[in-house]
Write a protein that holds these residues in place. Structure first.
Motif, mmCIF file in Angstrom:
data_model
loop_
_atom_site.group_PDB
_atom_site.id
_atom_site.type_symbol
_atom_site.label_atom_id
_atom_site.label_comp_id
_atom_site.label_asym_id
_atom_site.label_seq_id
_atom_site.Cartn_x
_atom_site.Cartn_y
_atom_site.Cartn_z
ATOM 1 N N ALA A 190 0.830 -1.202 0.000
ATOM 2 C CA ALA A 190 0.000 0.000 0.000
ATOM 3 C C ALA A 190 0.866 1.255 0.000
ATOM 4 N N LEU A 191 1.956 1.228 0.760
ATOM 5 C CA LEU A 191 2.870 2.371 0.800
ATOM 6 C C LEU A 191 3.488 2.626 -0.571
ATOM 7 N N VAL A 192 3.994 1.566 -1.221
ATOM 8 C CA VAL A 192 4.637 1.715 -2.529
ATOM 9 C C VAL A 192 3.644 2.247 -3.560
ATOM 10 N N LEU A 193 2.449 1.689 -3.579
ATOM 11 C CA LEU A 193 1.467 2.110 -4.579
ATOM 12 C C LEU A 193 1.028 3.551 -4.350
ATOM 13 N N GLY A 194 0.862 3.930 -3.074
ATOM 14 C CA GLY A 194 0.470 5.313 -2.804
ATOM 15 C C GLY A 194 1.516 6.311 -3.269
ATOM 16 N N VAL A 195 2.792 6.031 -2.981
ATOM 17 C CA VAL A 195 3.864 6.928 -3.422
ATOM 18 C C VAL A 195 3.966 6.928 -4.941
ATOM 19 N N VAL A 210 11.046 6.663 -9.245
ATOM 20 C CA VAL A 210 11.677 5.576 -8.497
ATOM 21 C C VAL A 210 12.385 6.120 -7.256
ATOM 22 N N ALA A 211 13.024 7.266 -7.385
ATOM 23 C CA ALA A 211 13.749 7.839 -6.256
ATOM 24 C C ALA A 211 12.795 8.211 -5.115
ATOM 25 N N ARG A 212 11.603 8.707 -5.446
ATOM 26 C CA ARG A 212 10.642 9.050 -4.392
ATOM 27 C C ARG A 212 10.157 7.802 -3.663
ATOM 28 N N ILE A 213 9.960 6.727 -4.400
ATOM 29 C CA ILE A 213 9.567 5.465 -3.748
ATOM 30 C C ILE A 213 10.693 4.984 -2.840
ATOM 31 N N GLU A 214 11.916 5.072 -3.325
ATOM 32 C CA GLU A 214 13.087 4.641 -2.531
ATOM 33 C C GLU A 214 13.190 5.434 -1.230
ATOM 34 N N ARG A 215 13.020 6.748 -1.307
ATOM 35 C CA ARG A 215 13.137 7.571 -0.097
ATOM 36 C C ARG A 215 12.038 7.235 0.905
ATOM 37 N N VAL A 227 11.561 -4.288 -1.626
ATOM 38 C CA VAL A 227 10.554 -4.521 -2.651
ATOM 39 C C VAL A 227 11.265 -4.596 -3.997
ATOM 40 N N THR A 228 11.079 -5.683 -4.712
ATOM 41 C CA THR A 228 11.555 -5.737 -6.097
ATOM 42 C C THR A 228 10.455 -5.186 -6.996
ATOM 43 N N ALA A 229 10.850 -4.458 -8.036
ATOM 44 C CA ALA A 229 9.831 -3.813 -8.868
ATOM 45 C C ALA A 229 10.393 -3.452 -10.231
ATOM 46 N N PRO A 266 22.067 -3.641 -13.690
ATOM 47 C CA PRO A 266 21.236 -4.138 -12.582
ATOM 48 C C PRO A 266 21.222 -3.159 -11.412
ATOM 49 N N ALA A 267 20.065 -3.034 -10.782
ATOM 50 C CA ALA A 267 19.920 -2.144 -9.625
ATOM 51 C C ALA A 267 19.367 -2.948 -8.458
ATOM 52 N N PRO A 268 19.672 -2.561 -7.239
ATOM 53 C CA PRO A 268 19.163 -3.289 -6.074
ATOM 54 C C PRO A 268 17.662 -3.074 -5.915
ATOM 55 N N PRO A 269 17.007 -3.940 -5.160
ATOM 56 C CA PRO A 269 15.583 -3.738 -4.886
ATOM 57 C C PRO A 269 15.340 -2.423 -4.154
ATOM 58 N N LEU A 270 14.112 -1.948 -4.259
ATOM 59 C CA LEU A 270 13.734 -0.730 -3.562
ATOM 60 C C LEU A 270 13.853 -0.939 -2.057
ATOM 61 N N GLY A 271 14.461 0.023 -1.382
ATOM 62 C CA GLY A 271 14.681 -0.068 0.055
ATOM 63 C C GLY A 271 16.076 -0.498 0.431
ATOM 64 N N LEU A 272 16.884 -0.933 -0.559
ATOM 65 C CA LEU A 272 18.239 -1.417 -0.268
ATOM 66 C C LEU A 272 19.325 -0.581 -0.934
ATOM 67 N N ARG A 273 18.960 0.552 -1.547
ATOM 68 C CA ARG A 273 19.964 1.323 -2.275
ATOM 69 C C ARG A 273 21.052 1.843 -1.332
ATOM 70 N N SER A 274 20.668 2.178 -0.117
ATOM 71 C CA SER A 274 21.669 2.725 0.812
ATOM 72 C C SER A 274 22.739 1.709 1.170
ATOM 73 N N LEU A 275 22.420 0.422 1.056
ATOM 74 C CA LEU A 275 23.396 -0.624 1.377
ATOM 75 C C LEU A 275 24.388 -0.848 0.250
ATOM 76 N N SER A 276 23.924 -0.657 -0.991
ATOM 77 C CA SER A 276 24.808 -0.939 -2.136
ATOM 78 C C SER A 276 25.368 0.323 -2.766
ATOM 79 N N GLY A 277 24.625 1.413 -2.673
ATOM 80 C CA GLY A 277 25.079 2.643 -3.310
ATOM 81 C C GLY A 277 24.850 2.687 -4.803
#
Length: 378
Positions: A190-195, A210-215, A227-229, A266-277
């Protein structure tokens, strides 16, 4: 307006007959027949309690009590006919009475729980309609079809997500899969879809969506959640933009050939960007007349049969592709359920986009013939 009292003298007899389940009465009648043939007195009377016990599994308290009353009357008749002693007959009837009352109480509790479950299901169904809003058959230049199945079939809702919206920047869509199941996964979806729905209308750049969903996920998810998307957009004619965040590669159907659309980077799943950069990259895909794109979740490709074999989605898509997306996804869904034996063990979503040919007039196909589920006329 109040209703007039029912003075029909046959009203209560009719209700009594309607309340009595047929199968328990037949079973009781069978015991009575055996007793009459064998002439064994009260030997079979305790077994008459089978009737109320069986009635409690399907009927209400009234039906249980009616069956118990019939069993008691027949038990007394059998005892008197067999010359049973009063104490012996009283014990048998007392046991029958206790079983009937206990089964009646159990039946009342069962019916109450069924009403609660029905209410919960209706709430879950309403939540699903609010979360996964119906997708129109056509949006912008596309024909669209969606099929979704939740692993928790009783709840009718799960952790897979999809949305498709028309914005000032063209048609945009998302298909994703939340890690985990149950209510936490539903909340994340619900959070992902709302954003996404807000950002899709506000941001000209798909990468900013995508960046707004990530934040938002970074602020609200735990360290182990993600979340993979696949987020896609159609900003201009002939070009489909995609951003793949750790999700399964969509399948492109062009000239009757099915090929996976792997991301350039390839990019990491949403929510994990801070771990991989690693930041996601924009993939631009030519998308013209007759092309089709299938987006899906891993509940489809990881579905196994009794031999532990995965469902071959690309092969299934090649078999069932036609000019009607709804027929294609219906056939794929039916084949997927047949592959797993009728019950999926993970949420599964299929979303198919098709770009009609310029000179084509979309016409809904007739109902498929038996043995040709989801096939289109050639």
């Amino acid at each position: 307006m109040s209703q007039a009292p029912d003075h029909d003298p046959d009203h209560w007899p009719r209700r009594l007959v309607a309340a009595m389940p047929v199968l328990p009465i037949l079973i009781i009648s069978g015991f009575v027949l055996v007793d009459l043939v064998s002439g064994s007195g009260t030997t079979w009377v305790p077994l008459l309690a089978t009737g109320p016990a069986l009635a409690a599994t399907t009927g209400g308290p009234r039906g249980v009590l009616c069956v118990g009353l019939v069993a008691a009357v027949l038990g007394v008749s059998l005892g008197i006919r067999g010359g049973a002693q009063g104490s012996e007959l009283a014990v048998a009837l007392a046991a029958l009475l206790v079983v009937t009352l206990a089964c009646g109480a159990g039946s009342a509790l069962r019916m109450r729980r069924e009403r609660v479950l029905a209410a919960v299901r209706s709430v879950a169904e309403a939540a699903q309609h609010a979360l996964l809003q119906p997708v129109p058959a056509t949006i912008g230049p596309f024909q669209v079809a969606v099929r979704y199945s939740a692993a928790a079939a009783e709840a009718r809702i799960g952790g897979d997500l999809y949305a498709l919206v028309s914005t000032p920047y063209g048609v945009r869509l998302i298909v994703g899969d939340v890690r985990g199941k149950g209510l936490p996964a539903v909340g994340t979806a619900a959070l992902v879809l709302g954003v996404f729905r807000e950002a899709a209308h506000d941001e000209p750049d798909l990468l900013e969506v995508v960046a707004r969903i990530e934040r938002s996920l970074a602020r609200n998810l735990g360290s182990d959640d993600f979340v993979t998307a696949v987020v896609a957009g159609y900003p201009r004619e002939g070009q489909l933009e995609m951003v793949n965040c750790g999700h399964a590669a969509p399948l492109l159907v062009r000239d009757s050939v099915v090929v996976p659309v792997d991301p350039d980077r390839p990019a990491p799943p949403l929510g994990l960007r801070s771990l991989s950069g690693d930041a996601p990259a924009l993939h631009v895909l030519p998308f013209t007349d007759g092309d089709q794109l299938l987006l899906y979740t891993d509940g489809v490709t990881e579905a196994r049969n009794h031999d532990r074999e995965f469902y071959p989605l690309a092969e299934g898509l090649a078999r069932h592709t036609c000019d009607e997306p709804v027929d294609t996804v219906t056939a794929l869904h039916a084949e997927l359920q047949a592959h797993v034996g009728g019950r999926l063990h993970d949420d599964a979503a299929l979303l198919l986009l098709r770009m009609p040919a310029t000179a084509e007039t979309p016409v809904r196909s007739e109902a498929p013939e038996p043995g040709r589920v989801g096939s289109c006329p050639s």
